[in-house]
Design a protein around this motif. Structure first.
Motif, mmCIF file in Angstrom:
data_model
loop_
_atom_site.group_PDB
_atom_site.id
_atom_site.type_symbol
_atom_site.label_atom_id
_atom_site.label_comp_id
_atom_site.label_asym_id
_atom_site.label_seq_id
_atom_site.Cartn_x
_atom_site.Cartn_y
_atom_site.Cartn_z
ATOM 1 N N ASP A 2 0.785 -1.219 0.000
ATOM 2 C CA ASP A 2 0.000 0.000 0.000
ATOM 3 C C ASP A 2 0.827 1.284 0.000
ATOM 4 O O ASP A 2 0.322 2.343 0.333
ATOM 5 N N SER A 3 2.089 1.172 -0.367
ATOM 6 C CA SER A 3 2.894 2.393 -0.462
ATOM 7 C C SER A 3 3.991 2.211 -1.506
ATOM 8 O O SER A 3 4.316 1.081 -1.891
ATOM 9 N N ILE A 4 4.560 3.337 -1.906
ATOM 10 C CA ILE A 4 5.668 3.294 -2.866
ATOM 11 C C ILE A 4 6.858 2.573 -2.222
ATOM 12 O O ILE A 4 7.559 1.816 -2.881
ATOM 13 N N ALA A 5 7.073 2.799 -0.930
ATOM 14 C CA ALA A 5 8.211 2.156 -0.254
ATOM 15 C C ALA A 5 8.084 0.632 -0.354
ATOM 16 O O ALA A 5 9.058 -0.065 -0.648
ATOM 17 N N GLN A 6 6.896 0.125 -0.126
ATOM 18 C CA GLN A 6 6.688 -1.330 -0.215
ATOM 19 C C GLN A 6 6.848 -1.816 -1.653
ATOM 20 O O GLN A 6 7.377 -2.900 -1.904
ATOM 21 N N SER A 63 11.068 5.522 -17.245
ATOM 22 C CA SER A 63 11.127 5.208 -15.809
ATOM 23 C C SER A 63 9.894 5.749 -15.082
ATOM 24 O O SER A 63 9.380 5.116 -14.157
ATOM 25 N N GLU A 64 9.384 6.887 -15.528
ATOM 26 C CA GLU A 64 8.159 7.414 -14.914
ATOM 27 C C GLU A 64 6.976 6.483 -15.198
ATOM 28 O O GLU A 64 6.152 6.209 -14.326
ATOM 29 N N ALA A 65 6.917 6.014 -16.440
ATOM 30 C CA ALA A 65 5.824 5.109 -16.818
ATOM 31 C C ALA A 65 5.900 3.810 -16.013
ATOM 32 O O ALA A 65 4.884 3.257 -15.593
ATOM 33 N N ARG A 66 7.116 3.355 -15.762
ATOM 34 C CA ARG A 66 7.293 2.099 -14.998
ATOM 35 C C ARG A 66 6.735 2.270 -13.583
ATOM 36 O O ARG A 66 6.050 1.389 -13.066
ATOM 37 N N LEU A 67 7.045 3.418 -12.971
ATOM 38 C CA LEU A 67 6.562 3.630 -11.598
ATOM 39 C C LEU A 67 5.033 3.732 -11.570
ATOM 40 O O LEU A 67 4.385 3.136 -10.706
ATOM 41 N N VAL A 68 4.463 4.451 -12.515
ATOM 42 C CA VAL A 68 2.996 4.574 -12.554
ATOM 43 C C VAL A 68 2.374 3.201 -12.815
ATOM 44 O O VAL A 68 1.402 2.801 -12.143
ATOM 45 N N GLN A 108 -5.308 9.596 -9.204
ATOM 46 C CA GLN A 108 -5.394 8.247 -8.636
ATOM 47 C C GLN A 108 -4.031 7.577 -8.478
ATOM 48 O O GLN A 108 -3.951 6.453 -7.999
ATOM 49 N N VAL A 109 -2.986 8.264 -8.908
ATOM 50 C CA VAL A 109 -1.629 7.715 -8.687
ATOM 51 C C VAL A 109 -0.762 8.789 -8.022
ATOM 52 O O VAL A 109 0.438 8.856 -8.267
ATOM 53 N N TYR A 110 -1.378 9.595 -7.193
ATOM 54 C CA TYR A 110 -0.710 10.782 -6.644
ATOM 55 C C TYR A 110 0.741 10.526 -6.180
ATOM 56 O O TYR A 110 1.651 11.249 -6.575
ATOM 57 N N PRO A 111 1.014 9.503 -5.356
ATOM 58 C CA PRO A 111 2.396 9.322 -4.896
ATOM 59 C C PRO A 111 3.362 8.964 -6.033
ATOM 60 O O PRO A 111 4.560 9.140 -5.902
ATOM 61 N N ALA A 112 2.822 8.460 -7.140
ATOM 62 C CA ALA A 112 3.673 8.025 -8.259
ATOM 63 C C ALA A 112 3.564 8.971 -9.448
ATOM 64 O O ALA A 112 4.107 8.690 -10.517
ATOM 65 N N ARG A 113 2.874 10.105 -9.282
ATOM 66 C CA ARG A 113 2.592 10.965 -10.438
ATOM 67 C C ARG A 113 3.893 11.464 -11.084
ATOM 68 O O ARG A 113 4.893 11.675 -10.389
ATOM 69 N N PRO A 114 3.844 11.672 -12.397
ATOM 70 C CA PRO A 114 5.044 12.085 -13.132
ATOM 71 C C PRO A 114 5.549 13.480 -12.759
ATOM 72 O O PRO A 114 4.841 14.269 -12.124
#
Ligand code: SF4
Ligand code: SF4
Length: 212
Positions: A2-6, A63-68, A108-114
């Motif tokens: 449930d987080s980017i860290a995880q 790399s941004e697309a990968r994170l999203v 809906q992807v706020y923590p991962a937004r580009p």
């Protein structure tokens, strides 16, 4: 997850994990700098505003697309949202398919937004004479930010941040519209997740009660 860290921890030891770590670390540094810039110059978006997302489709790096994509697959796990991205692969104008009109949180992807989503309306630009300038976002009808600023001091500009981002992707190179870029990486990430034995790689149909 449930987080980017995880998310990053789950892909530790892989190329994708390293790419997510490097990108997120760059985002964090940039966020600190833009927050301080905005505070110093009284720049803020209007409460609950997200109008910019209704009018454009972000241009993003691999790399941004990968994170999203990873965030959508393993944190959001929302098959409707993934389908929405797929249906927008030819949409180059917006609205962004990750935008929620019916929630004050919108993205809906706020923590991962580009990066562009982090900088729009929140940083200076270099004008054609090399001078750092800030211009109010044209949708900011409530005037919660100054109309225009010109800086004599050294302030970070969008071009510097873009350069730092592109240098992370030097060997991948590709830049494109969000939906197309994200959609193109989903299968690769599913395959990798399968290899790593991640057990929550299949999105379910649970609707998202709120955007992130
Ligand atoms: S940049 Fe402009 S349109 Fe976007 S959220 Fe801020 S004020 Fe609203
Ligand atoms: S990714 Fe999020 S912040 Fe960026 S345009 Fe889409 S909805 Fe807006």
């Amino acid at each position: 997850m449930d987080s980017i860290a995880q998310l990053i921890a789950a892909f530790d030891g892989t190329y994708a994990g390293q790419s997510m770590t490097d990108l997120f670390s760059l985002y964090s540094q940039i966020e600190e700098q833009t927050a301080s810039f905005c505070k110093q110059f009284n720049i803020a978006c209007a409460q609950g505003c997200g109008t910019c997302c209704e009018h454009f489709m972000p241009d993003i790096t691999t790399s941004e697309a990968r994170l999203v994509a990873a965030y959508l697959l393993f944190v959001k796990k929302d098959s409707q949202l993934l389908e929405q991205v797929r249906q927008n692969v030819d949409n180059h104008e917006g609205p962004c398919p990750l935008y929620r009109f019916d929630s004050p949180y919108h993205c809906q992807v706020y923590p991962a937004r580009p990066l562009i989503c982090r900088l729009f309306g929140a940083c200076a630009n270099q004008d054609k004479n090399g001078k750092a300038v800030f211009r109010r976002c044209r949708y900011n009808t409530e005037h919660t930010m100054p109309l225009s600023l010109t800086f004599d001091e050294d302030v970070p500009v969008m071009q510097d941040y873009s350069y730092a981002l592109r240098s992370l992707d030097d060997h991948e190179g590709e830049v494109g519209y969000l939906s197309e870029m994200v959609d193109s990486l989903l299968d690769q990430l599913r395959f990798l997740a399968n290899m790593l034995g991640l057990d929550d790689s299949n999105p379910d149909d649970t609707p998202n009660p709120m955007a992130s």
